[in-house]
Design an enzyme around this catalytic site. Structure first.
Site, PDB file in Angstrom:
ATOM      1  N   SER A  63     -45.660   3.100   0.774  1.00 15.22           N
ATOM      2  CA  SER A  63     -45.295   1.680   0.910  1.00 15.22           C
ATOM      3  C   SER A  63     -45.554   1.085   2.287  1.00 15.22           C
ATOM      4  CB  SER A  63     -43.819   1.484   0.560  1.00 15.22           C
ATOM      5  OG  SER A  63     -43.678   1.585  -0.825  1.00 15.22           O
ATOM      6  N   LYS A  66     -47.797  -1.822   2.140  1.00  8.61           N
ATOM      7  CA  LYS A  66     -47.378  -3.156   1.667  1.00  8.61           C
ATOM      8  C   LYS A  66     -47.337  -4.186   2.794  1.00  8.61           C
ATOM      9  CE  LYS A  66     -45.101  -0.931  -2.215  1.00  8.61           C
ATOM     10  NZ  LYS A  66     -43.878  -0.362  -2.790  1.00  8.61           N
ATOM     11  N   TYR A 188     -52.465  -0.683  -7.510  1.00  8.10           N
ATOM     12  CA  TYR A 188     -51.199  -0.319  -6.856  1.00  8.10           C
ATOM     13  C   TYR A 188     -51.117   1.203  -6.630  1.00  8.10           C
ATOM     14  CZ  TYR A 188     -46.240   0.464  -6.026  1.00  8.10           C
ATOM     15  OH  TYR A 188     -45.049   0.874  -5.486  1.00  8.10           O
ATOM     16  N   TYR A 239     -36.455  -0.381   2.766  1.00 15.92           N
ATOM     17  CA  TYR A 239     -35.683  -0.237   1.527  1.00 15.92           C
ATOM     18  C   TYR A 239     -34.319  -0.899   1.683  1.00 15.92           C
ATOM     19  CZ  TYR A 239     -39.502   2.992   0.763  1.00 15.92           C
ATOM     20  OH  TYR A 239     -40.746   3.529   0.660  1.00 15.92           O
ATOM     21  N   VAL A 257     -42.386   6.357   1.182  1.00 19.73           N
ATOM     22  CA  VAL A 257     -41.766   7.612   0.743  1.00 19.73           C
ATOM     23  C   VAL A 257     -42.596   8.847   1.098  1.00 19.73           C
ATOM     24  CG1 VAL A 257     -40.375   6.566  -1.100  1.00 19.73           C
ATOM     25  CG2 VAL A 257     -42.663   7.444  -1.613  1.00 19.73           C
TER      26      VAL A 257
END
Ligand code: GLU
Length: 303
Positions: A63, A66, A188, A239, A257
């Protein structure tokens, strides 16, 4: 300040904290990563690069990607994005389905999985190739042509991607997806499976510390857009522990992660840490510890 000695100290002091965490186990390809790996890199605005530990070893950026997708969409599409995704912390796990239904298919922010799927969907519409656009950007900014997708991780993500598929289908049912679900998911899964080193990521993120200017001096984002991305990283980038991360580190950050965390030191540089063992929220235990120590020792936070 002797930045090299500082990073060496921080690496030595922080790496043992990995024993308090657990490596991501939702896919076999990540569960197999050695939890004792630890790397930290600092790329500074004046072109210096420092590192300690396994800072040149590639890992699954997950992530962290992102933050770059958000930059690429905002650069092309500006404020239009905010019709389709919010910018509030979710307070829920990154792959939660519950909130998305309550909020009629509008993800809380661009960094939870549903929001990241919207970024990819939009970048697909704008460029025809979301992953290709991201890869070209990351290779150019890091100066590493070898930045690539790990095919084993990507296959594993796809095989275990039911929850992401559910998020995408639900948003499609609400009219909040422009491209076919399978296409968005394919981009993705491969985006999550990009591998880069701490050194690559720190260099690639420098535009966020430099008010939107790229490595070649061209402008990706306006000053104001770069500010906004940093703000969203601070409030939503780690998160549902973004409050705790802000409290301890005091910098905008984006975690993944795979155990990587990219943190922006505005007008100074970018730090990237990697240690695969995670806390229950999904943030690297030793990574947060190292960033906490860095800002405590240097005083280089945004506050
Ligand atoms: N690839 C993972 C997923 O979609 C999560 C990525 C992350 O949060 O780092 O479930």
């Amino acid at each position: 300040m002797d930045l090299q000695a500082l990073l060496d100290d921080i690496a030595r002091e922080s790496a043992p904290y990995a024993a308090q965490g657990k490596v991501a186990s939702y896919i076999p390809a990540l569960a197999a990563v050695d939890p004792s790996r630890f790397g930290i890199a600092l790329a500074t605005m004046d072109g210096q690069l420092y590192g300690s530990g396994h800072w040149r070893e590639s890992f699954s950026i997950q992530s962290v990607s992102k933050a770059f997708s958000l930059a690429l969409v905002l650069a092309r599409d500006g404020e239009a994005l905010w019709q389709r995704v919010g910018r509030e912390p979710s307070g829920s796990p990154f792959n939660s389905l519950v909130q998305l239904e309550y909020e009629k298919g509008i993800p809380r922010n661009p960094f939870i999985n549903a929001g990241a799927l919207i970024l990819i969907d939009r970048l697909l519409s704008l460029t025809g190739d979301s992953l290709g656009t991201l890869l070209a950007f990351l290779r150019a900014e890091s100066g590493t042509p070898a930045v690539a997708v790990d095919p084993d991780v990507a296959a594993s993500e796809a095989a275990h991607g039911h929850r992401n598929a559910a998020l995408a289908h639900f948003m499609a049912s609400c009219g909040n997806l422009e491209n076919p679900v399978d296409l968005v998911l394919d981009h993705y899964f491969r985006q999550c499976s990009l591998t880069m080193s701490c050194a690559d990521l720190a260099k690639a993120g420098l535009f966020l510390a430099n008010h939107g200017l790229r490595a070649d001096g061209s402008r990706l984002l306006t000053r104001s857009e770069a500010k906004r991305i940093n703000s969203i990283m601070l409030t939503c980038g780690t998160y549902d522990a973004a409050g705790d991360f802000a409290y301890r580190v005091g910098l905008p950050g984006k975690s993944g992660v795979g155990g990587g965390i990219l943190a922006v030191l505005p007008e100074r540089g970018v730090l990237c840490v990697w240690s695969p063992a995670l806390d229950p929220h999904g943030n690297s235990v030793a990574g947060v510890e190292a960033l906490d120590r860095f800002t405590t020792r240097t005083g280089w936070s945004v506050f």
